[in-house]
Write a protein that holds these residues in place. Structure first.
Motif, PDB file in Angstrom:
ATOM      1  N   TYR A 157       0.785  -1.027  -0.215  1.00 24.53           N
ATOM      2  CA  TYR A 157      -0.262   0.134   0.427  1.00 24.53           C
ATOM      3  C   TYR A 157       1.241   1.366  -0.172  1.00 24.53           C
ATOM      4  N   GLY A 158       0.639   1.947  -0.921  1.00 21.15           N
ATOM      5  CA  GLY A 158       1.105   3.518  -0.511  1.00 21.15           C
ATOM      6  C   GLY A 158       2.390   3.949  -1.573  1.00 21.15           C
ATOM      7  N   GLY A 159       2.348   5.168  -2.034  1.00 25.49           N
ATOM      8  CA  GLY A 159       3.706   5.069  -2.505  1.00 25.49           C
ATOM      9  C   GLY A 159       3.341   5.585  -4.252  1.00 25.49           C
ATOM     10  N   ILE A 160       2.764   4.807  -4.838  1.00 24.47           N
ATOM     11  CA  ILE A 160       2.338   4.834  -6.048  1.00 24.47           C
ATOM     12  C   ILE A 160       2.013   5.948  -6.731  1.00 24.47           C
ATOM     13  N   GLY A 161       3.043   5.741  -7.699  1.00 27.08           N
ATOM     14  CA  GLY A 161       3.185   8.042  -8.006  1.00 27.08           C
ATOM     15  C   GLY A 161       1.086   7.870  -9.345  1.00 27.08           C
ATOM     16  N   ALA A 162       0.559   9.037  -9.551  1.00 28.90           N
ATOM     17  CA  ALA A 162       0.067   9.249 -10.504  1.00 28.90           C
ATOM     18  C   ALA A 162       0.477   9.300 -11.589  1.00 28.90           C
ATOM     19  N   GLY A 163       1.170   8.695 -12.108  1.00 28.83           N
ATOM     20  CA  GLY A 163       2.173   9.004 -13.501  1.00 28.83           C
ATOM     21  C   GLY A 163       2.415   7.901 -14.008  1.00 28.83           C
ATOM     22  N   ALA A 164       2.963   7.382 -15.315  1.00 21.69           N
ATOM     23  CA  ALA A 164       2.975   6.573 -15.862  1.00 21.69           C
ATOM     24  C   ALA A 164       4.533   5.776 -15.916  1.00 21.69           C
ATOM     25  N   GLY A 165       4.956   5.791 -14.762  1.00 16.89           N
ATOM     26  CA  GLY A 165       6.703   5.777 -14.521  1.00 16.89           C
ATOM     27  C   GLY A 165       6.121   4.862 -14.163  1.00 16.89           C
ATOM     28  N   ALA A 166       5.497   4.210 -13.261  1.00 14.46           N
ATOM     29  CA  ALA A 166       4.939   2.178 -12.599  1.00 14.46           C
ATOM     30  C   ALA A 166       4.812   1.693 -13.325  1.00 14.46           C
ATOM     31  N   SER A 167       4.218   1.877 -14.720  1.00 13.37           N
ATOM     32  CA  SER A 167       4.188   1.036 -15.560  1.00 13.37           C
ATOM     33  C   SER A 167       5.275   1.198 -17.273  1.00 13.37           C
ATOM     34  N   VAL A 168       5.712   1.531 -16.797  1.00 14.39           N
ATOM     35  CA  VAL A 168       6.642   0.991 -17.945  1.00 14.39           C
ATOM     36  C   VAL A 168       8.555   0.970 -16.856  1.00 14.39           C
ATOM     37  N   ASP A 169       8.090   1.019 -15.259  1.00 11.07           N
ATOM     38  CA  ASP A 169       9.396   0.273 -14.987  1.00 11.07           C
ATOM     39  C   ASP A 169       9.376  -1.004 -15.354  1.00 11.07           C
ATOM     40  N   PRO A 170      10.849  -1.719 -15.574  1.00  6.67           N
ATOM     41  CA  PRO A 170      11.067  -2.595 -15.688  1.00  6.67           C
ATOM     42  C   PRO A 170      11.479  -3.898 -14.887  1.00  6.67           C
ATOM     43  N   ASP A 171      11.378  -3.350 -13.778  1.00  4.54           N
ATOM     44  CA  ASP A 171      12.029  -4.833 -12.621  1.00  4.54           C
ATOM     45  C   ASP A 171      11.276  -4.640 -11.821  1.00  4.54           C
ATOM     46  N   LYS A 172       9.723  -4.995 -12.285  1.00  5.82           N
ATOM     47  CA  LYS A 172       8.338  -5.321 -10.935  1.00  5.82           C
ATOM     48  C   LYS A 172       9.187  -6.246 -10.289  1.00  5.82           C
ATOM     49  N   PRO A 173       8.112  -6.655  -9.450  1.00  9.94           N
ATOM     50  CA  PRO A 173       8.494  -7.659  -8.092  1.00  9.94           C
ATOM     51  C   PRO A 173       7.737  -8.267  -9.052  1.00  9.94           C
ATOM     52  N   PRO A 174       8.545 -10.352  -8.783  1.00  6.38           N
ATOM     53  CA  PRO A 174       7.464 -11.341  -9.325  1.00  6.38           C
ATOM     54  C   PRO A 174       6.353 -11.700  -9.350  1.00  6.38           C
ATOM     55  N   SER A 175       5.626 -12.497 -10.106  1.00  5.18           N
ATOM     56  CA  SER A 175       4.230 -12.410  -9.483  1.00  5.18           C
ATOM     57  C   SER A 175       3.935 -13.970  -8.411  1.00  5.18           C
ATOM     58  N   THR A 176       5.094 -14.331  -8.158  1.00  7.48           N
ATOM     59  CA  THR A 176       5.120 -15.021  -6.926  1.00  7.48           C
ATOM     60  C   THR A 176       4.812 -14.263  -5.794  1.00  7.48           C
ATOM     61  N   TRP A 177       5.048 -12.926  -5.185  1.00  6.54           N
ATOM     62  CA  TRP A 177       5.128 -11.801  -4.705  1.00  6.54           C
ATOM     63  C   TRP A 177       3.125 -12.272  -4.001  1.00  6.54           C
ATOM     64  N   ARG A 178       2.627 -11.999  -5.248  1.00  7.78           N
ATOM     65  CA  ARG A 178       1.307 -11.830  -4.838  1.00  7.78           C
ATOM     66  C   ARG A 178       0.542 -13.209  -4.394  1.00  7.78           C
ATOM     67  N   PRO A 179      -0.185 -12.878  -3.754  1.00  9.16           N
ATOM     68  CA  PRO A 179      -0.949 -13.736  -2.362  1.00  9.16           C
ATOM     69  C   PRO A 179      -2.172 -14.461  -3.719  1.00  9.16           C
ATOM     70  N   GLY A 180      -2.567 -15.856  -3.242  1.00  8.59           N
ATOM     71  CA  GLY A 180      -3.626 -16.344  -4.748  1.00  8.59           C
ATOM     72  C   GLY A 180      -4.504 -15.834  -3.858  1.00  8.59           C
ATOM     73  N   THR A 181      -4.761 -16.115  -2.749  1.00  5.14           N
ATOM     74  CA  THR A 181      -6.311 -16.084  -1.917  1.00  5.14           C
ATOM     75  C   THR A 181      -6.084 -15.510  -0.712  1.00  5.14           C
ATOM     76  N   PRO A 182      -6.884 -14.773   0.479  1.00  8.37           N
ATOM     77  CA  PRO A 182      -6.419 -14.482   1.279  1.00  8.37           C
ATOM     78  C   PRO A 182      -5.806 -14.926   2.046  1.00  8.37           C
ATOM     79  N   ALA A 183      -5.923 -16.474   2.479  1.00 16.35           N
ATOM     80  CA  ALA A 183      -5.156 -16.798   3.324  1.00 16.35           C
ATOM     81  C   ALA A 183      -3.879 -17.549   2.878  1.00 16.35           C
ATOM     82  N   GLN A 184      -3.184 -16.081   2.063  1.00 19.49           N
ATOM     83  CA  GLN A 184      -1.989 -16.369   1.684  1.00 19.49           C
ATOM     84  C   GLN A 184      -0.867 -15.599   1.628  1.00 19.49           C
ATOM     85  N   VAL A 185      -1.890 -14.275   2.594  1.00 21.72           N
ATOM     86  CA  VAL A 185      -0.700 -13.768   2.707  1.00 21.72           C
ATOM     87  C   VAL A 185       0.128 -12.988   3.819  1.00 21.72           C
ATOM     88  N   ARG A 186       0.855 -12.932   4.194  1.00 21.30           N
ATOM     89  CA  ARG A 186       2.452 -13.099   5.637  1.00 21.30           C
ATOM     90  C   ARG A 186       1.972 -11.594   5.693  1.00 21.30           C
TER      91      ARG A 186
END
Length: 203
Positions: free
Chosen positions: A72-101
């Motif tokens: 949460y937070g700190g995401i800019g309103a511009g397009a910089g985030a969308s073109v940033d090449p080094d994003k966190p991998p998909s393995t960071w994203r929880p698939g279900t609420p029970a997976q959030v750590r």
């Protein structure tokens, strides 16, 4: 004189006991604990962790990574985030609420998050229902954020960082009213500071 000293001594002892009791109460209460899980892993469902809530049914932050995280937070309103090449991998994203750590929470530090103007962005006013007209410019300020990394299950602070937002791209459709633009935290910046805690063993 001796009676006065005795009375003051008892008064000081009473105050000391009250202060110690208050401190112990605050230490023992800690985060507000709730025995349920948010229904989603998106939106603001997990933001209460940033405000002192612990979801006791969340997955424990222990063992080896990856440890799914909600950011949460700190995401800019511009397009910089969308073109940033080094994003966190998909393995960071929880698939279900029970997976959030883990939950990461970012808040600007200080007035406007910073005082240095780094860009002048165009702003627009609504001309018709479907069109806008130029309406001057708005400054964008370089912004420094306090980022807290929290364990969702306990509310424990795992680590805190200070990050200067590097996303200085103006938004395509800024708000019409008076507003302040702030540089945002790029995904690559999040990846750099959070990777050891998300991908490595729990700390």
């Amino acid at each position: 004189m001796a009676e006065f000293a005795r009375r003051n001594l008892w008064l000081l002892l009473a105050v000391a006991v009250a202060v110690a009791g208050s401190a112990a109460w605050h230490l023992s209460t800690g985060p507000e604990r709730v025995d349920w899980l948010p229904p989603r892993t998106t939106g603001q469902d997990w933001y209460p962790v940033c405000e002192g809530t612990a979801f006791t049914r969340a997955a424990a932050y222990r063992g080896g990574g990856p440890h799914p995280i909600v950011i949460y937070g700190g995401i800019g309103a511009g397009a910089g985030a969308s073109v940033d090449p080094d994003k966190p991998p998909s393995t960071w994203r929880p698939g279900t609420p029970a997976q959030v750590r883990l939950v990461s929470c970012a808040e600007p530090i200080g007035e406007r998050g910073g005082l240095e103007e780094v860009a002048s962005c165009p702003k627009y006013a609504r001309r018709t229902v479907f069109s806008y007209a130029p309406a001057g410019t708005a400054p964008m300020y370089r912004t420094r954020y306090l980022v807290r990394l929290l364990e969702a299950r306990t509310g424990r602070e795992v680590r805190r960082f200070e990050i200067t937002g590097a996303d200085e791209v103006c938004p395509a459709n800024p708000p019409q009213r008076t507003f302040t633009l702030q540089t945002g935290i790029l995904p690559s910046q999040y990846r750099a500071v959070l990777a050891p805690y998300v991908e490595g063993p729990a700390r």
